[in-house]
Design a protein around this motif. Structure first.
Motif, PDB file in Angstrom:
ATOM      1  N   SER A  88     -18.143  -2.532  -2.449  1.00  0.00           N
ATOM      2  CA  SER A  88     -16.735  -2.546  -2.876  1.00  0.00           C
ATOM      3  C   SER A  88     -16.536  -3.576  -3.978  1.00  0.00           C
ATOM      4  N   SER A  89     -15.462  -3.384  -4.744  1.00  0.00           N
ATOM      5  CA  SER A  89     -15.035  -4.437  -5.669  1.00  0.00           C
ATOM      6  C   SER A  89     -13.518  -4.500  -5.611  1.00  0.00           C
ATOM      7  N   THR A  90     -13.053  -5.146  -4.557  1.00  0.00           N
ATOM      8  CA  THR A  90     -11.601  -5.257  -4.360  1.00  0.00           C
ATOM      9  C   THR A  90     -11.115  -6.596  -4.899  1.00  0.00           C
ATOM     10  N   LEU A  91      -9.958  -6.537  -5.567  1.00  0.00           N
ATOM     11  CA  LEU A  91      -9.314  -7.777  -6.013  1.00  0.00           C
ATOM     12  C   LEU A  91      -8.060  -7.957  -5.172  1.00  0.00           C
ATOM     13  N   MET A  92      -8.062  -8.968  -4.334  1.00  0.00           N
ATOM     14  CA  MET A  92      -6.878  -9.228  -3.524  1.00  0.00           C
ATOM     15  C   MET A  92      -5.782  -9.807  -4.430  1.00  0.00           C
ATOM     16  N   PRO A  93      -4.512  -9.726  -4.007  1.00  0.00           N
ATOM     17  CA  PRO A  93      -3.428 -10.240  -4.853  1.00  0.00           C
ATOM     18  C   PRO A  93      -3.702 -11.675  -5.312  1.00  0.00           C
ATOM     19  N   HIS A  94      -3.541 -11.905  -6.593  1.00  0.00           N
ATOM     20  CA  HIS A  94      -3.696 -13.231  -7.212  1.00  0.00           C
ATOM     21  C   HIS A  94      -5.097 -13.816  -7.019  1.00  0.00           C
ATOM     22  N   GLN A  95      -6.073 -12.904  -6.991  1.00  0.00           N
ATOM     23  CA  GLN A  95      -7.451 -13.390  -6.846  1.00  0.00           C
ATOM     24  C   GLN A  95      -8.382 -12.683  -7.824  1.00  0.00           C
TER      25      GLN A  95
END
Ligand SMILES: O=C(O)CCC(=O)C(=O)O
Length: 250
Positions: A88-95
Motif C-alpha cells: 500500500s501507499s496510503t497518505l494519512m491526513p496531514h502526513q
C-alpha cells in the motif's frame, strides 16, 4: 500509449476499476492498515505500509487476476512477468509516508532494458492537495538521479481519479506527495519483474495454499507459481503437468 510509456516512463489509464470494487478495496486496505499499525514495531522505516496485500482481503487478492492489470503488464512489459511486490501507499491526513522521498523502484539500470514495471492504483482521487505522486518525465532513461532542486522544479503530478491506473517504468524518478487534506489518500502499489528475477518475498511459500487455490492462471503466474524451484530430484523429475518450473517462462 506504448510510445508515451517509452518516452515519458509513465501512462495513466482512465476508468479501469469501478466504484463497487474501489469501495471494497479501500475497506480492506483501511482495515489492514489499522491492524498493521497496532501490531508493527514502532521504529520500522515504512511504518503504516501494508505489505503483501493479497493476504489481507478477497478483493485485494482478486486484483492479481484482474484482466486489465494482466493486459497492461503483459503488453507493456513481459508476457511471463511475475510480481515483485504488492503493498500500500496510503497518505494519512496531514502526513507523508516512506514513498515521499525522491526515489526509483529499481536500483538496477540497464540501458534500454526494462527490468521492472510499477503500478499505482489510486483508491481516492489524487489531487495536488492530498499528495498526488510527483514524477519526472523521461527520467527512467538516466542512470543518475537528479538532485532534489532539479526534481522539485521540473516534476509533474499524477493528478487523476480513483479507478485510474498509473503504470510506470520502475526507473522513473518519483515521490509521493504530502497529504495536506483532512481525508486519507489511499493507494495500492504493485511492482512486476522478469520471470527469472527474484521476488521481494517468496510468494509461493508465503501465501497459504487455500489462498493460492482461489487464483486463476494469471494470478498464479504473477505469484510466481510457474517458476518455483525444485528442492529435490523428486520434485525436479515430476511429470510435466506438475512441474514447479514450467517450460517457456522466458
Ligand atoms: O503513493 C505515491 O504517490 C507514490 C508511491 C511510490 O512511491 C511507489 O510506489 O514507489
Amino acid at each position: 500509449m506504448k510510445e508515451n510509456f517509452k518516452k515519458n516512463g509513465i501512462v495513466i489509464i482512465p476508468n479501469v476499476f469501478d466504484s463497487a470494487m474501489l469501495f471494497r478495496l479501500k475497506k480492506e486496505l483501511l482495515a489492514a492498515t489499522k491492524k498493521n499499525l497496532s501490531e508493527q514495531k514502532a521504529d520500522i522505516f515504512d511504518k503504516g505500509m501494508v505489505h503483501n496485500c493479497m493476504l489481507h482481503g478477497e478483493s485485494m487478492l482478486a486484483l492479481l487476476d484482474n484482466p486489465q492489470i494482466y493486459h497492461y503488464v503483459t503488453s507493456l512489459f513481459d508476457t511471463n512477468a511475475i510480481l515483485y511486490a504488492y503493498q500500500s501507499s496510503t497518505l494519512m491526513p496531514h502526513q507523508s509516508n516512506y514513498g515521499t522521498r525522491i526515489h526509483v523502484d529499481s536500483p538496477r539500470f540497464i540501458n534500454n532494458y526494462l527490468t521492472n514495471i510499477g503500478l499505482i492504483i489510486p483508491l481516492d482521487d489524487f489531487t495536488e492537495e492530498n499528495g498526488a505522486t510527483y514524477y519526472l518525465p523521461g527520467s527512467h532513461l538516466n542512470e543518475k538521479l537528479p538532485d532534489e532542486e532539479y526534481f522539485r522544479k521540473n516534476a509533474k503530478r499524477a493528478i487523476c481519479k480513483k479507478g485510474n491506473l498509473i503504470i510506470f517504468n520502475a526507473r522513473l524518478v518519483h515521490a509521493a506527495g504530502t497529504n495536506n487534506s483532512n481525508q486519507e489518500r489511499c493507494a495500492l502499489t504493485m511492482n512486476f519483474c522478469r520471470s527469472y528475477m527474484r521476488q521481494r518475498f517468496d510468494f509461493p511459500r508465503l501465501v497459504p495454499n487455500e489462498i493460492i487455490n482461489k487464483l486463476g492462471n494469471n494470478g498464479r503466474q504473477f505469484l510466481g507459481m510457474n517458476v518455483r524451484m525444485p528442492t529435490s530430484l523428486e520434485e525436479f523429475y515430476l511429470p510435466e503437468e506438475q512441474r514447479l518450473y514450467k517450460p517457456n517462462q522466458g
